[in-house]
Design a protein around this motif. Structure first.
Motif, mmCIF file in Angstrom:
data_model
loop_
_atom_site.group_PDB
_atom_site.id
_atom_site.type_symbol
_atom_site.label_atom_id
_atom_site.label_comp_id
_atom_site.label_asym_id
_atom_site.label_seq_id
_atom_site.Cartn_x
_atom_site.Cartn_y
_atom_site.Cartn_z
ATOM 1 N N UNK A 1 0.836 -1.189 0.000
ATOM 2 C CA UNK A 1 0.000 0.000 0.000
ATOM 3 C C UNK A 1 0.873 1.242 0.000
ATOM 4 N N UNK A 2 0.412 2.273 -0.714
ATOM 5 C CA UNK A 2 1.139 3.546 -0.690
ATOM 6 C C UNK A 2 0.971 4.236 0.648
ATOM 7 N N UNK A 3 -0.147 3.971 1.319
ATOM 8 C CA UNK A 3 -0.390 4.586 2.621
ATOM 9 C C UNK A 3 0.536 3.977 3.667
ATOM 10 N N UNK A 4 1.126 4.842 4.494
ATOM 11 C CA UNK A 4 2.009 4.381 5.564
ATOM 12 C C UNK A 4 1.575 5.004 6.885
ATOM 13 N N UNK A 5 1.621 4.209 7.941
ATOM 14 C CA UNK A 5 1.212 4.670 9.267
ATOM 15 C C UNK A 5 2.100 4.060 10.343
ATOM 16 N N UNK A 6 2.360 4.788 11.430
ATOM 17 C CA UNK A 6 2.735 4.107 12.674
ATOM 18 C C UNK A 6 1.508 3.341 13.153
ATOM 19 N N UNK A 7 1.714 2.179 13.736
ATOM 20 C CA UNK A 7 0.547 1.350 14.076
ATOM 21 C C UNK A 7 0.830 0.420 15.239
ATOM 22 N N UNK A 8 -0.248 0.009 15.898
ATOM 23 C CA UNK A 8 -0.200 -1.049 16.902
ATOM 24 C C UNK A 8 -1.348 -2.011 16.633
ATOM 25 N N UNK A 9 -1.093 -3.293 16.861
ATOM 26 C CA UNK A 9 -2.144 -4.311 16.811
ATOM 27 C C UNK A 9 -2.250 -4.932 18.201
ATOM 28 N N UNK A 10 -3.457 -4.951 18.730
ATOM 29 C CA UNK A 10 -3.718 -5.468 20.074
ATOM 30 C C UNK A 10 -4.680 -6.646 19.992
ATOM 31 N N UNK A 11 -4.339 -7.711 20.694
ATOM 32 C CA UNK A 11 -5.237 -8.856 20.836
ATOM 33 C C UNK A 11 -5.694 -8.955 22.279
ATOM 34 N N UNK A 12 -7.002 -9.134 22.464
ATOM 35 C CA UNK A 12 -7.562 -9.387 23.785
ATOM 36 C C UNK A 12 -8.408 -10.653 23.729
ATOM 37 N N UNK A 13 -8.595 -11.254 24.914
ATOM 38 C CA UNK A 13 -9.310 -12.522 25.014
ATOM 39 C C UNK A 13 -10.384 -12.431 26.089
ATOM 40 N N UNK A 14 -11.543 -12.983 25.794
ATOM 41 C CA UNK A 14 -12.614 -13.035 26.791
ATOM 42 C C UNK A 14 -12.201 -13.933 27.950
ATOM 43 N N UNK B 1 -4.078 3.168 14.390
ATOM 44 C CA UNK B 1 -3.219 3.905 13.471
ATOM 45 C C UNK B 1 -2.926 5.257 14.098
ATOM 46 N N UNK B 2 -1.648 5.570 14.277
ATOM 47 C CA UNK B 2 -1.237 6.707 15.099
ATOM 48 C C UNK B 2 -1.014 7.962 14.258
ATOM 49 N N UNK B 3 -1.455 9.104 14.804
ATOM 50 C CA UNK B 3 -1.371 10.382 14.092
ATOM 51 C C UNK B 3 -1.077 11.506 15.088
ATOM 52 N N UNK B 4 -0.815 12.688 14.550
ATOM 53 C CA UNK B 4 -0.745 13.947 15.315
ATOM 54 C C UNK B 4 0.243 13.883 16.477
#
Length: 219
Positions: free
Chosen positions: A47-60, A121-124
């Motif tokens: 993708x041309x779009x680029x972002x700082x990012x985090x992926x979080x997994x949670x469990x019931x 997706x992190x911004x600002x």
């Protein structure tokens, strides 16, 4: 379980240029995790779009409780502050946070029905004037300080939702971050607080449970 190699590819045209997090991004993370359990890698188009990012997994905690009333526990959260290609970055960090977060055992295939994925997706990004120069519920924060016990540089971050979820004040949040950074036993003095360099940021967030993911594929 339901998984098709094409499920991500079909979504990619609509999510590769996204300006914010969407449930399709979360679905891509589930695609990547299911592909891993099926013994192969998911390779979305770049993708041309680029972002700082985090992926979080949670469990019931309780499988018998519905998703909307569930108590969720953290199972993995890893990301990067470096802007990276959106789709391949999500795939990479979906697996890294699920399988290689050193705080937890790797997520197992049997846990899939209990999972929820959050994409941030992190911004600002902005430099704060001091450790208090941020707003709970709006900003995530990264702190940097010198450990007074050994002159080691330490840093840690919390995403914007963390302080809200934990019902923390600013001081409680920063104190926790200081400990997270590795300053375990020393006193958190006013001088230490004043020495902190703080960066605040915002994030676009999307959530998707495994049940919702299956429903999206079947529809």
């Amino acid at each position: 379980r339901i998984f098709t190699e094409m499920s991500s590819a079909k979504k990619s045209s609509s999510i590769s240029s996204s300006s914010g997090a969407t449930v399709s991004h979360c679905a891509l993370c589930f695609d990547a995790l299911l592909a891993h359990f099926d013994g192969h890698e998911l390779s979305p188009p770049d993708s041309a779009a680029k972002f700082p990012m985090f992926v979080t997994w949670k469990k019931k905690r309780n499988a018998k409780v519905s998703d909307d009333k569930a108590d969720w526990m953290l199972r993995g959260c890893i990301g990067t502050f470096t802007p990276i290609p959106l789709l391949s970055g999500l795939v990479d960090y979906a697996l890294t946070s699920a399988l290689r977060d050193s705080r937890f055992d790797p997520i197992g295939e049997s846990e899939l029905p209990l999972l929820k994925c959050t994409v941030s997706l992190l911004t600002n990004f902005e430099e704060g004037d001091d450790w208090q120069d941020w707003t709970i519920g709006v900003h995530g924060i990264t702190i940097v300080f010198i450990d007074p016990s050994n002159n080691k540089r330490r840093s840690a971050t919390y995403l914007p939702q963390v302080a809200v979820e934990q019902n923390w004040s600013k001081r409680e949040c920063v104190d926790s971050l200081i400990r997270k950074a590795g300053y375990r036993r020393g006193k958190i003095s006013n001088d230490l607080l004043k020495s902190i360099s703080l960066t605040r940021y915002q994030s676009s967030i999307a959530n998707l449970t495994y049940t919702e993911y299956l429903n999206s594929i079947e529809s």
